[in-house]
Design a protein around this motif. Structure first.
Motif: not given
Length: 110
Positions: A22-23, A47-60, A76-84
């Motif tokens: 994932i890029s 901050a908005l780009s960091a939140v967007s990146a976290a959501q994209n990471t979670s989706t990936g 790690e997927t569940m942690v990424a989802i919670q961070k997003a």
């Protein structure tokens, strides 16, 4: 009082993205100009780009788990989802406070 928000680097948000293909590059055409935004607007944009990146990471990561990729763990997927989710909730609270402040300013008697 000087309050500064430090930008979150993509490597801290998603250290395991490179191993699943994932890029983490920014899709913003203005991102590579070398000039840092100053002030509140720059901090908000970061901050908005960091939140967007976290959501994209979670989706990936969710997609990779659904495809049963053995390199991606459910933990790690569940942690990424919670961070997003936490990032999105914080963004929503900031937006609500900004709208309330704007309404208060517009309703002031001059």
């Amino acid at each position: 009082m000087d309050l500064r928000l430090s930008p979150v680097s993509p490597s801290i948000q998603a250290p395991n993205l490179s191993r699943v293909g994932i890029s983490t590059r920014s899709t913003n055409p203005d991102a590579g100009d070398g000039q840092a935004d100053a002030g509140f607007s720059g901090a908000l944009k970061g901050a908005l780009s960091a939140v967007s990146a976290a959501q994209n990471t979670s989706t990936g990561l969710q997609r990779e788990v659904a495809l049963e990729n053995p390199k991606v763990s459910l933990e790690e997927t569940m942690v990424a989802i919670q961070k997003a989710q936490i990032g999105f909730q914080a963004t929503l609270h900031v937006r609500n406070r900004m709208v309330q402040a704007y309404s208060d300013i517009m309703n002031m008697q001059v």
